[in-house]
Scaffold this active site. Structure first.
Site, PDB file in Angstrom:
ATOM      1  N   GLU A   1       0.837  -1.202   0.000  1.00 44.32           N
ATOM      2  CA  GLU A   1       0.000   0.000   0.000  1.00 44.32           C
ATOM      3  C   GLU A   1       0.872   1.251   0.000  1.00 44.32           C
ATOM      4  O   GLU A   1       0.626   2.192  -0.740  1.00 44.32           O
ATOM      5  CB  GLU A   1      -0.919   0.000   1.223  1.00 44.32           C
ATOM      6  CG  GLU A   1      -1.826   1.215   1.266  1.00 44.32           C
ATOM      7  CD  GLU A   1      -2.840   1.167   2.393  1.00 44.32           C
ATOM      8  OE1 GLU A   1      -3.125   0.081   2.912  1.00 44.32           O
ATOM      9  OE2 GLU A   1      -3.350   2.242   2.759  1.00 44.32           O
TER      10      GLU A   1
ATOM     11  N   ARG B   1      -7.277   2.901  14.446  1.00 43.62           N
ATOM     12  CA  ARG B   1      -8.172   1.747  14.295  1.00 43.62           C
ATOM     13  C   ARG B   1      -8.059   0.827  15.512  1.00 43.62           C
ATOM     14  O   ARG B   1      -9.045   0.266  15.975  1.00 43.62           O
ATOM     15  CB  ARG B   1      -7.896   0.997  12.995  1.00 43.62           C
ATOM     16  CG  ARG B   1      -8.937  -0.068  12.715  1.00 43.62           C
ATOM     17  CD  ARG B   1      -8.816  -0.659  11.336  1.00 43.62           C
ATOM     18  NE  ARG B   1      -9.517   0.073  10.296  1.00 43.62           N
ATOM     19  CZ  ARG B   1     -10.815  -0.040  10.026  1.00 43.62           C
ATOM     20  NH1 ARG B   1     -11.577  -0.848  10.740  1.00 43.62           N
ATOM     21  NH2 ARG B   1     -11.363   0.639   9.051  1.00 43.62           N
TER      22      ARG B   1
ATOM     23  N   GLU C   1     -10.713  -8.029   5.601  1.00 45.57           N
ATOM     24  CA  GLU C   1      -9.995  -7.986   6.875  1.00 45.57           C
ATOM     25  C   GLU C   1     -10.757  -8.568   8.070  1.00 45.57           C
ATOM     26  O   GLU C   1     -10.143  -9.175   8.948  1.00 45.57           O
ATOM     27  CB  GLU C   1      -9.651  -6.522   7.202  1.00 45.57           C
ATOM     28  CG  GLU C   1      -8.698  -5.900   6.210  1.00 45.57           C
ATOM     29  CD  GLU C   1      -8.560  -4.409   6.436  1.00 45.57           C
ATOM     30  OE1 GLU C   1      -7.519  -3.983   6.938  1.00 45.57           O
ATOM     31  OE2 GLU C   1      -9.518  -3.676   6.117  1.00 45.57           O
TER      32      GLU C   1
END
Ligand SMILES: Cc1cc2nc3c(=O)[nH]c(=O)nc-3n(C[C@H](O)[C@H](O)[C@H](O)COP(=O)(O)OP(=O)(O)OC[C@H]3O[C@@H](n4cnc5c(N)ncnc54)[C@H](O)[C@@H]3O)c2cc1C
Ligand code: FES
Ligand code: FES
Length: 1346
Positions: free
Chosen positions: A819, A897, A1278
């Protein structure tokens, strides 16, 4: 005698022709380079890129091919799978090579092994697929009707990071005896391939369990296989072998045709390396930079390949392969009386867990002995059994006993330089002798030992009095050792408890390890030596009793400690909801459609970045990286590199024409280090040369002088130094003080969660091609983030982004690792290509990729939790510390997160979570599937387990009582709507028969002292959206051509997750055309601009909505033509619109509505919705070794209305297995100086085929439409990963049962992963007490917990 040993000066003039066949075609190589592997030859010289490079060290199986050769002695054809990455081409004279391209193709005819893996959804990114196909193919060539266990054995040397293995086994079970119960042509819900017993009560009405239909499979017809090339057959039969000689300017390969000449050459070149399988030498050359100028290959020497049965045992020529040895010993065991075969059985036990089949097929027994590795698995058996070795040189031979005199130092034997090992004699055992072998490694399959041992005891006939004893250990010293003192003490003693006591304390004294010893795990290794002896003691006791001797009876609860591990063939069930009755057959949405590239992936025709043929003028780049964790660069000397062959240029920071600044959010890194390095692996520069090998050699020749600075490596060091990135995030709700005051109990705890390497099978790769005008540059790259790649390249080159076109066809896996960190490599390659105005390529080697690109953040959590007597948790104060590394990268979002998931699925009135980002001198850690969520939730499950343990209650009760309910508010003030977690929980409880299992586990634990079972059920709730809200947008571009075909492009990249397949399904439904008319070619920045990375599980939601949007626009434009001609075809309408001058191209766009959260006010929506799931797992732990078995897992996952159940179940299983690796297996080791010590599959273990739960049930929750995403679906990439923590907590449950046997109860700390070492150390008992750890701080450990 033909003169082989011409002077090295003759090298250029006299080489032999190397003749071999590849896929039936003859190859004559007149310039065979002894250092070139078959893999390089196939990919670069023959243009056959189907065979993949995953590791170059024999550890992943991506490069598997089949070799066939005619054996003149037996007049038989031998077919066997090998790793092309380790096979020297020079070893292939008169050998036929079959690659994945040779057995079938999409265009020609698929081979059944290719077709079945694809159609059964066993290929996701597809990078492992050709290797797996070839392992299965080789098995079937030898045995068209294998047993399931044969298949499992054939896959010991193959890894897959995507699928979770289940679908591969399902696909290939159809070839096995077991899978053929209904001919492999199963009827719905009644086939053993999908259900265990063909009568599956798990599957409800309107649910389906068939993800593929075996009726579609072409049958296997062994008569249709590619034949052994007739020309090769006659060459092999007619040509008398003659000596061969191949050379390069570095190395000469000498392959004499008789022993005399061989010995003569060894005498003349004592430094020469004997090479048989090259599984050791190949690694040394590739990774240790070793140069062996003379290689001696004994392939043509019959004396080294002979097997002779003598009166005393079996003599194996040193060049016999391990597979050959295995076959001979199995035959002997089947035919000889049992008392004679104790040693053979011990060797076979070690061979069961020795590497994978590809290695065993080529590695020689002599190679294992002569490597003299202290962790050799065979040498302890050979030593304990008293094997005899025949050594030979040109002047004669001698026989030596394989005892502790044989190994004279680390990887050294007593052989004289001119001598070679001719053979080994493995003796028959005697009537009163018992032999056992043991091996403990981090992973059971294809792994090197932590400790390995073999033990032999001989009794005075008719008694239990020890007459002779040998205890041999590997992994406890620089060589394999005999515990002679202990053995001596036991002579004349009776086999009883007292002997055990004496042996245990004596072994603990005799086998010591320095606390700083390489490999670490000091207490564990020492404990294992005792545990193994204890197992041997019990086994022998049992055998003596069976012989009628009057010895103590083995307690029934001790029996399981003596059992050898035999894996059960896994079985599985997958359950999903059928599409609604009446759905048009052409509408494939919601059906288990195959990944659209799967067939090409299985045939090797799918093109990955490094498969792009070399461009004319193309050059290769190798990186120059820092060897220091923190230092100032004083000087860089490239003079030696400049002299190396093929050198073209160096690239350093000064060569960057634009900006050297990198780091998307914080701009806190450079593309190339300028004055300082801040981690080992920091990219300083690069060397460009004509070939990869030349570039890599030149890069190694660059000399850098550093001034070292104090590094910070671990989280604890960062905390001590207060080395944090800002901001420190906090989420707070309720009143903590009040909460803790009201609590009946308060407890505190800590937990560390280790990092994780992505281990995508395809490492990072970029090909940059300057287009020669206006600074245009085309970049082919394996990235999840084309737009950011484009931006950074443009900035570095100082050109507008519109000159850079980034193109991504597919990736061989990404998992978050491509990413942001892929972009640095792409930029360096682009800078080099720009500088030289020539195409430049770089594919990182596995060790470089692991070193440089970072991984999942290690986390350390500290918590304080307050709860009531009722078990209700009312206060939580938790602090997270993540090891961020040397740049911020995405770490703030990752921490956010973690905080958003700090309560996992539990409702707590008063909460505070804080997140500290530790700035350290490790390579920057980055996104990884779950993105901080798993770490956040893991700590939550740790404190809830502690609560249950402190109350003495079943953990599932405490979990259930604290679970959220519909309408609850999270700590960040988001209301839970469309809440399905309770349904998942209840379904999982009932599908897994949790309560019955619990009772069975308790019974088992009462009946077994040394093996314990554990059970856990764990929920997960995963918020869907990028937490950086601007990223929640996507674009699509749809062209309809005048023939009716549709070209679809969208912003997402394909990394195996099936995104392109799902997008075609979406377009197909909206446009109302079959999928076959729609094509996706690639993702590119010049078709859909400014895309978000393919991440956060949101790509189907975002891109799907954008695709739908574009298709709806086109539908609207076509509508008049459909109305005008309702009976017309799609093509008619398209043509009519075209002739009417209507645009048949449309852009689609989507942004997720109503998102935006503010940390300061703790308000606003973070997530669009949640994906929910629950898993229950059962495990069995071997308390003596720390090994565990995954017995059973049941998963219930809410994926809304599945767009494609096959893909979604594939994601669930793949994520689960990746999580299983994270929480139970994968360990990155760093030295205290910050050097990554685990840099390849040899030392870093991801789950293998044998790690999947023996019973695996995956059920997609039915009737759970989601109104927030495309066609009522949900994100799936995920969320299921965390469900693997159910295995961790089941292990913890089992450990609790073991600890209870020693009288220890209550909460205890178990860090992640629950490795064998941690499990064993936690199962505290009489043996662990004899091996206490050294006092921390009194020594420098080999590795540190970062
Ligand atoms: C992926 C992988 C997994 C592995 N797993 C295991 C494992 O589980 N357990 C384990 O114990 N090992 C393991 N190994 C190590 C290795 O496979 C073995 O040591 C193997 O037996 C070496 O045999 P070879 O023929 O390939 O050796 P080569 O690489 O060809 O040679 C190895 C060494 O032995 C010397 N040698 C070979 N034959 C002779 C001879 N006749 N006389 C004198 N010297 C000789 C060579 O000169 C060289 O130094 C593994 C290796 C790999 C790559
Ligand atoms: S590339 Fe050969 S085994 Fe990994
Ligand atoms: S499909 Fe196996 S590694 Fe991707």
């Amino acid at each position: 005698m033909r003169e082989l040993d011409r002077n090295m000066g003759d090298k250029e003039t006299c080489a032999d022709e190397l003749i071999f066949f590849v896929n039936g075609k003859k190859v004559v190589e007149t310039n065979a380079d002894p250092e070139m592997t078959l893999l390089t030859y196939l990919r670069r010289k023959l243009g056959l890129p189907g065979t993949k490079l995953g590791c170059a060290e024999g550890g992943c199986g991506a490069c598997t091919v089949m070799l066939s050769k005619y054996q003149p002695y037996t007049q038989q054809l031998l077919h066997y799978a090998v790793n092309a990455c380790l096979a020297p081409i020079c070893s292939l004279h008169l050998v036929a090579v079959t690659t994945v391209e040779g057995i079938g193709s999409v265009a020609r005819r698929l081979h059944p092994v290719q077709e079945r893996i694809a159609k059964a959804h066993g290929s996701q990114c597809g990078f492992c697929t050709p290797g797996i196909v070839m392992s299965m193919y080789a098995l079937l060539r030898n045995n068209p009707t294998p047993k399931a266990t044969d298949m499992e054995e054939a896959f010991q040397g193959n890894l897959c990071r995507c699928t979770g293995y289940r679908p591969i086994l399902e696909a290939y079970k159809t070839f096995t005896m077991e899978g053929r119960c209904c001919g492999g042509w199963g009827q719905k819900n009644g086939c053993c391939m999908t259900n265990e017993n063909g009568d599956n009560e798990d599957v409800d009405m309107n649910s389906a369990s068939m993800l593929f239909n075996a009726v579609d499979f072409a049958p296997l017809d062994p008569t249709q296989e590619v034949i052994f090339p007739p020309e090769l057959m006659s060459l092999s039969k007619s040509q008398k072998t003659h000596s061969l000689r191949f050379h390069s300017n570095r190395t000469v390969w000498l392959q004499p045709d008789n022993l005399d000449e061989f010995l003569h050459l060894k005498w003349k070149h004592p430094e020469a390396r004997v090479v048989v399988g090259n599984t050791e030498v190949g690694i040394e050359v590739k990774f240790k930079n070793m140069l062996y100028p003379v290689i001696l290959a004994p392939a043509f020497i019959p004396e080294l390949h002979r097997v002779i049965h003598t009166e005393d045992g079996i003599v194996f020529g040193a060049a016999c392969t391990l597979s050959q040895m295995e076959a001979v010993l199995k035959q002997a065991v089947a035919t000889l009386p049992p008392h004679q075969t104790e040693v053979f059985l011990a060797v076979l036990e070690q061979l069961r867990w020795f590497a994978g089949q590809q290695i065993r097929n080529v590695a020689a027994v002599g190679g294992n002995i002569m490597t003299a590795s202290p962790i050799s698995d065979l040498n302890p058996v050979f030593m304990a059994a008293g094997c005899k070795l025949t050594l030979i040189d040109k002047d004669g031979s001698r026989v030596v006993q394989m005892d502790d005199n044989f190994f004279v130092g680390y990887r050294k034997t007593l052989l004289r330089p001119q001598e070679i090992l001719l053979s080994i004699e493995i003796p028959y055992s005697t009537r009163n002798q018992f032999v056992s072998a043991f091996k403990q490694s981090p992973r059971r399959e294809d792994d090197i030992s932590i400790v390995t041992a073999a033990m032999s005891v001989t009794f005075v006939p008719g008694t239990n009095i020890v007459e002779d004893m040998k205890l041999s250990y590997g992994g406890m010293a620089a060589t394999t050792v005999l515990a002679k003192n202990t053995a001596r003490k036991l002579l004349g003693r009776c086999w009883e408890e007292e002997l055990l006591e004496e042996a245990s304390s004596s072994l603990a004294e005799e086998l010591t390890l320095d606390p700083s010893v390489p490999g670490g795990m000091v207490s564990y290794r020492k404990t294992l030596t005792l545990s193994f002896f204890y197992k041997f003691y019990l086994t022998v006791l049992q055998k003596l009793r069976q012989q009628g001797l009057n010895v103590e009876e083995l307690r029934s609860d001790f029996l399981s400690a003596t059992e050898l591990y035999h894996p059960e063939t896994p079985s599985s069930v997958q359950i999903y909801q059928e599409v609604p009755e009446g759905q048009n057959q052409d509408d494939v949405l919601g059906r288990p459609m195959m990944h659209l590239s799967a067939l090409k992936q299985a045939t090797g025709e799918a093109v990955y970045c490094d498969d792009i043929p070399l461009f004319e003028n193309e050059l290769y780049l190798a990186l120059v990286t820092s060897s220091k964790a923190h230092a100032r660069i004083l000087s860089i000397d490239s003079s030696a590199a400049e002299q190396s062959p093929g050198f073209v240029c160096c690239v350093f920071a000064d060569d960057i024409p634009g900006s050297n600044i990198a780091g998307k959010i914080a701009h806190d890194e450079t593309v190339l280090a300028d004055s300082q390095v801040t981690c080992v692996g920091h990219i300083i520069g690069a060397v460009v040369a004509d070939t990869q090998l030349h570039a890599q050699r030149a890069a190694k020749a660059i000399r850098i002088q550093y001034e070292e600075l104090q590094p910070i490596i671990t989280i604890q060091e960062a905390i001590a130094a207060q080395s944090f990135y800002q901001p420190i995030r906090t989420i707070q709700k309720g009143d903590l003080e009040v909460g803790f005051k009201q609590a009946d109990h308060i407890l505190e705890g800590k937990m560390h969660i280790g990092g994780q390497e992505h281990f995508y099978l395809e490492t990072n790769v970029t090909v940059a091609v300057p287009r020669g005008e206006d600074d245009e540059m085309e970049i082919f790259v394996s990235t999840q983030n084309p737009s950011e790649t484009q931006c950074l390249v443009a900035e570095a080159l100082g050109i507008p982004a519109n000159r850079v076109a980034v193109r991504v066809k597919r990736m061989g896996g990404g998992f978050g690792g491509k990413e942001s960190r892929s972009i640095l490599l792409s930029t360096v390659v682009a800078v080099a290509a720009h500088k030289l105005q020539q195409p430049v390529r770089c594919m990182l080697d596995r060790d470089e990729d692991m070193l440089i690109t970072g991984g999942r953040h290690p986390f350390y959590g500290k918590y304080k939790v307050g709860f009531l007597k009722s078990g209700k948790i009312i206060a939580l104060d938790v602090s997270y510390y993540s090891n961020v590394g040397n740049s911020l990268d995405l770490s703030l979002s990752v921490m956010e997160r973690a905080l958003f998931h700090m309560e996992n699925s539990y409702s707590i009135a008063n909460v505070r979570g804080r997140g500290f980002l530790c700035r350290t001198n490790l390579p920057s850690n980055t996104a990884f599937r779950g993105f901080g969520g798993p770490q956040g939730m893991m700590i939550a499950e740790s404190w809830i387990t502690d609560v249950a343990q402190s109350l003495g209650w079943p953990a599932d009760k405490v979990r259930r009582m604290n679970l959220y309910v519909q309408g609850d508010l999270t700590p960040y003030n988001q209301v839970l709507e469309q809440f399905t977690l309770d349904r998942c929980w209840d379904e999982c409880l009932s599908r897994s028969e949790y309560q019955q299992r619990r009772a069975a586990v308790e019974l088992y634990n009462r009946q077994n002292r040394w093996t314990k079972r554990g059970l856990a059920i764990i929920p997960t709730m995963f918020g869907i959206s990028f937490t950086a809200s601007f990223l929640n947008q996507a674009g699509a571009l749809v062209h309809i051509y005048t023939d009716g075909s549709v070209l679809l492009t969208h912003g997402g990249t394909e990394m195996g997750q099936g995104l392109h397949t799902k997008m075609i399904q979406v377009a197909s439904r909206v446009l109302g055309v079959p999928c076959s008319k729609i094509h996706i070619s690639e993702t590119s920045t010049n078709t859909v601009p400014n895309t978000s990375p393919t991440a956060a599980s949101a790509s189907s939601d975002l891109n799907g909505a954008a695709v739908k949007n574009a298709c709806l626009i086109l539908n609207k434009r076509l509508e008049p033509y459909k109305s005008k001609n309702p009976k017309g075809s799609w093509e008619d309408w398209v043509k009519a619109a075209y002739f009417d001058r209507v645009s048949l191209s449309a852009n689609g766009f989507y942004k997720t509505p109503d998102l935006g959260y503010d940390f300061d006010t703790n308000s606003g929506r973070v997530f669009n919705y949640y994906s929910y799931g629950v898993a229950s797992s059962e495990v069995e732990v071997d308390c003596l070794t720390g090994a565990h078995k995954n017995l059973s897992t049941t998963i219930v996952m809410d994926v809304g209305v599945s767009l494609n159940p096959a893909i979604d179940i594939g994601q669930v299983e793949g994520a689960f297995m990746q999580g299983l690796g994270l929480f139970t297996l994968e360990e990155l080791h760093y030295s205290p100086q910050g050097v990554l010590l685990t840099r390849g599959p040899g030392s870093y273990k991801i789950p293998a085929f044998g790690d999947i739960p023996t019973r695996l049930t995956v059920s997609l929750l039915r009737d759970a439409p989601n109104d927030k995403a495309i066609f009522a679906s949900k994100a799936v990439g995920e969320p299921p990963l965390f469900l693997a923590s159910s295995v961790f907590f089941a292990i913890k449950d089992a450990i609790s049962a073991a600890r209870a046997e020693s009288g220890i109860t209550g909460p205890f700390r178990l860090d992640s992963p629950a490795s064998a070492e941690r499990i064993r150390n936690a199962c505290s008992d009489r043996f662990t007490k004899l091996c206490p750890p050294a006092e921390p701080g009194t020594f420098r450990p080999w590795s540190v917990q970062v």
